[in-house]
Design an enzyme around this catalytic site. Structure first.
Site, PDB file in Angstrom:
ATOM      1  N   HIS A 121       0.876  -1.180   0.000  1.00  0.00           N
ATOM      2  CA  HIS A 121       0.000   0.000   0.000  1.00  0.00           C
ATOM      3  C   HIS A 121       0.915   1.232   0.000  1.00  0.00           C
ATOM      4  O   HIS A 121       2.017   1.177   0.567  1.00  0.00           O
ATOM      5  CB  HIS A 121      -0.826  -0.053   1.284  1.00  0.00           C
ATOM      6  CG  HIS A 121      -1.917   0.959   1.405  1.00  0.00           C
ATOM      7  ND1 HIS A 121      -1.677   2.275   1.716  1.00  0.00           N
ATOM      8  CD2 HIS A 121      -3.261   0.839   1.294  1.00  0.00           C
ATOM      9  CE1 HIS A 121      -2.835   2.918   1.795  1.00  0.00           C
ATOM     10  NE2 HIS A 121      -3.810   2.073   1.531  1.00  0.00           N
ATOM     11  N   ASP A 198       2.927  -4.543   8.101  1.00  0.00           N
ATOM     12  CA  ASP A 198       1.692  -3.778   7.909  1.00  0.00           C
ATOM     13  C   ASP A 198       0.540  -4.788   7.960  1.00  0.00           C
ATOM     14  O   ASP A 198       0.312  -5.528   7.006  1.00  0.00           O
ATOM     15  CB  ASP A 198       1.766  -3.055   6.561  1.00  0.00           C
ATOM     16  CG  ASP A 198       0.439  -2.423   6.154  1.00  0.00           C
ATOM     17  OD1 ASP A 198      -0.559  -2.600   6.876  1.00  0.00           O
ATOM     18  OD2 ASP A 198       0.422  -1.763   5.100  1.00  0.00           O
ATOM     19  N   GLN A 201      -4.640  -5.268   6.593  1.00  0.00           N
ATOM     20  CA  GLN A 201      -5.610  -6.173   5.952  1.00  0.00           C
ATOM     21  C   GLN A 201      -5.678  -7.521   6.639  1.00  0.00           C
ATOM     22  O   GLN A 201      -6.523  -8.347   6.285  1.00  0.00           O
ATOM     23  CB  GLN A 201      -5.251  -6.388   4.475  1.00  0.00           C
ATOM     24  CG  GLN A 201      -5.492  -5.188   3.598  1.00  0.00           C
ATOM     25  CD  GLN A 201      -6.955  -4.802   3.497  1.00  0.00           C
ATOM     26  OE1 GLN A 201      -7.856  -5.643   3.581  1.00  0.00           O
ATOM     27  NE2 GLN A 201      -7.208  -3.529   3.326  1.00  0.00           N
ATOM     28  N   LYS A 224     -10.824  -1.098   9.894  1.00  0.00           N
ATOM     29  CA  LYS A 224     -10.991  -2.250   8.998  1.00  0.00           C
ATOM     30  C   LYS A 224     -11.380  -3.503   9.769  1.00  0.00           C
ATOM     31  O   LYS A 224     -11.563  -4.560   9.183  1.00  0.00           O
ATOM     32  CB  LYS A 224      -9.707  -2.479   8.206  1.00  0.00           C
ATOM     33  CG  LYS A 224      -9.476  -1.367   7.178  1.00  0.00           C
ATOM     34  CD  LYS A 224      -8.187  -1.499   6.424  1.00  0.00           C
ATOM     35  CE  LYS A 224      -8.063  -0.337   5.444  1.00  0.00           C
ATOM     36  NZ  LYS A 224      -6.741  -0.272   4.821  1.00  0.00           N
ATOM     37  N   CYS A 362      -4.654   2.327  -3.839  1.00  0.00           N
ATOM     38  CA  CYS A 362      -3.461   2.852  -3.153  1.00  0.00           C
ATOM     39  C   CYS A 362      -2.266   1.932  -3.334  1.00  0.00           C
ATOM     40  O   CYS A 362      -1.435   1.791  -2.422  1.00  0.00           O
ATOM     41  CB  CYS A 362      -3.711   3.074  -1.654  1.00  0.00           C
ATOM     42  SG  CYS A 362      -4.980   4.266  -1.315  1.00  0.00           S
TER      43      CYS A 362
HETATM   44  C1  LIG Z   1      -5.799   0.468   4.594  1.00  0.00           C
HETATM   45  C2  LIG Z   1      -4.388   0.083   4.521  1.00  0.00           C
HETATM   46  C3  LIG Z   1      -3.384   0.938   4.956  1.00  0.00           C
HETATM   47  C4  LIG Z   1      -3.655   2.344   5.450  1.00  0.00           C
HETATM   48  O1  LIG Z   1      -4.493   2.325   6.544  1.00  0.00           O
HETATM   49  P1  LIG Z   1      -5.086   3.726   7.102  1.00  0.00           P
HETATM   50  O2  LIG Z   1      -6.185   3.276   8.002  1.00  0.00           O
HETATM   51  O3  LIG Z   1      -5.572   4.483   5.910  1.00  0.00           O
HETATM   52  O4  LIG Z   1      -3.978   4.398   7.808  1.00  0.00           O
HETATM   53  C5  LIG Z   1      -2.082   0.493   4.892  1.00  0.00           C
HETATM   54  N1  LIG Z   1      -1.789  -0.733   4.437  1.00  0.00           N
HETATM   55  C6  LIG Z   1      -2.728  -1.590   4.020  1.00  0.00           C
HETATM   56  C7  LIG Z   1      -2.339  -2.943   3.539  1.00  0.00           C
HETATM   57  C8  LIG Z   1      -4.062  -1.198   4.032  1.00  0.00           C
HETATM   58  O5  LIG Z   1      -4.991  -2.034   3.594  1.00  0.00           O
END
Ligand SMILES: *Cc1c(COP(=O)(O)O)cnc(C)c1O
Length: 404
Positions: A121, A198, A201, A224, A362
């Site tokens: 992302h 990260d 997801q 999320k 993104c």
């Molecule tokens: C949504 C997402 C982000 C960013 O999350 P925010 O809530 O916008 O800070 C970063 N990495 C992944 C894989 C995402 O799905």
């Protein structure tokens, strides 16, 4: 087995009509919907608990502080962190990554390397680019194959004594690929590199065990995983968080302040400058409780069923191409139809009340790799149904007939 109708009744938004049709919400990768217990907890906080935390001697402030700290403990247990002070409240994944990338500026020199992947992302690319610009470190990228999987032999070649930090996602938001992060973390540690995962997801679909993974940092967002927006978690190993400088200065993060010298507070407060999102922190705990009451084993099994069903049904549409066919995938399907722009399909099926995401999600480098402008992404949650997938498939077929 999950009682899906009962679960759906927990989410008031799902019973509404959009453009005259029952809402089919397949944009869970962008944000999840919120169950009634979460909505109630937000209202309850402001109607019964609201006060600033860690400051007042008065009872209400103590009540708010206790609820906030209880939530931190809940999240510590949920991700199996060793200490609750390793759990930092942030505003979300983006904030967490920036805090760590910023901290590493004090540790990197010219010639050091930062490793990200082609599956990231933008949130997990841009902060590292900014770090490299500041320090003269070099950004290296782990490539992907045609299935949308990280090429592990290339990763092995990129790792060296110059690698200072590896930043990869647990699960790709654009393609749904589940990365073999335990193995990748182990390899990074053999060259002395730190690893940031990260997990944005991943947390809606599984329960990460940060100690078993042995990651140095794990970041995610509340919104999320059925929680509110504006709240997230940065997990970091105690030794790392003690070593890194604070990200922001202000109230709450200090021990003593004078114009000659300021000393920083202990963890976790060192990384929590200013009045935090108190309600968000407390309610994220409620969201985690809700997900655990359903059970991540059940969520994963059911979502996999939805993924298999949707993959089969969508594949029957002539000219439809699924982008991202990794062996290990979560319930995300990115696809295109030959000769049609993703945006056009998205716009037409929105008229039927179907919410999908179209575009680059993104993650422009992934789209560049596949030489496409974007995809249509349907991302499923445990409250979605096969009937909704049938509605999507029919709507896509009709849109295709209209546009071709
Ligand atoms: C949504 C997402 C982000 C960013 O999350 P925010 O809530 O916008 O800070 C970063 N990495 C992944 C894989 C995402 O799905």
């Amino acid at each position: 087995m999950l009682d899906i109708q009962k679960i759906r009744a927990d989410f008031p938004i799902l019973s509404q009509k959009v453009n005259g049709h029952p809402l089919v919400y397949f944009d869970n990768g962008a944000t999840s919907q919120k169950p009634q217990v979460v909505l109630d907890a937000i209202s309850e906080y402001y109607s019964q608990t609201n006060a600033n935390i860690h400051r007042g001697v008065h009872s209400l402030s103590q009540k708010a502080t206790d609820a906030y700290e209880l939530s931190r403990k809940k999240i510590q247990q949920h991700i199996n962190a060793q200490h609750s002070h390793e759990v930092i409240f942030t505003s979300g994944t983006t904030h967490g990554i920036n805090a760590i990338a910023n901290g590493f500026a004090s540790l990197l020199q010219k010639g050091d390397e930062v490793l990200v992947s082609a599956l990231e992302h933008h949130s997990n690319i841009v902060p590292w680019q900014m770090l490299c610009e500041r320090t003269g470190a070099v950004l290296k990228v782990i490539p992907i194959n045609q299935n949308g999987e990280l090429i592990q032999t290339e990763y092995d070649k990129l790792l060296s004594a110059n690698t200072k930090i590896v930043a990869v996602n647990h699960i790709s938001n654009a393609l749904g690929t589940i990365n073999p992060i335990a193995e990748m973390i182990r390899k990074a540690h053999t060259v002395g590199a730190a690893v940031l995962i990260d997990g944005a997801q991943a947390v809606p679909h599984l329960k990460p065990d940060v100690q078993a993974l042995d990651c140095d940092f794990y970041v995610f967002s509340g919104h999320k995983m059925c929680g509110p927006t504006g709240i997230g978690i940065l997990y970091g190993k105690e030794a790392w968080l003690n070593q890194l400088p604070p990200y922001q200065g202000g109230g709450e993060m200090i021990a003593t302040v004078s114009f000659e010298k300021t000393t920083y507070a202990d963890l976790p407060h060192k990384f929590e400058a200013g009045t935090p999102n108190i309600e968000g922190g407390i309610v994220l705990g409620t969201a985690v409780d809700y997900l655990n009451s359903i059970g991540f084993e059940h969520i994963a099994a059911y979502e996999h069923e939805l993924l298999d069903y949707a993959t089969e049904k969508l594949s029957e549409i002539e000219g439809l191409n699924i982008v991202g066919t990794a062996k290990e995938k979560t319930s995300v399907i990115s696809f295109n139809i030959q000769g049609i722009h993703p945006y056009d399909i998205g716009t037409i099926i929105d008229k039927k009340g179907i919410a999908v995401r179209t575009g680059h999600h993104c993650a422009q480098p992934i789209m560049d790799f596949f030489c496409i402008p974007g995809t249509i992404r349907a991302s499923f949650a445990f409250y979605n149904t096969k009937e909704e997938i049938d509605i999507l498939v029919e709507a896509v077929k009709k849109a295709k007939a209209m546009l071709l």
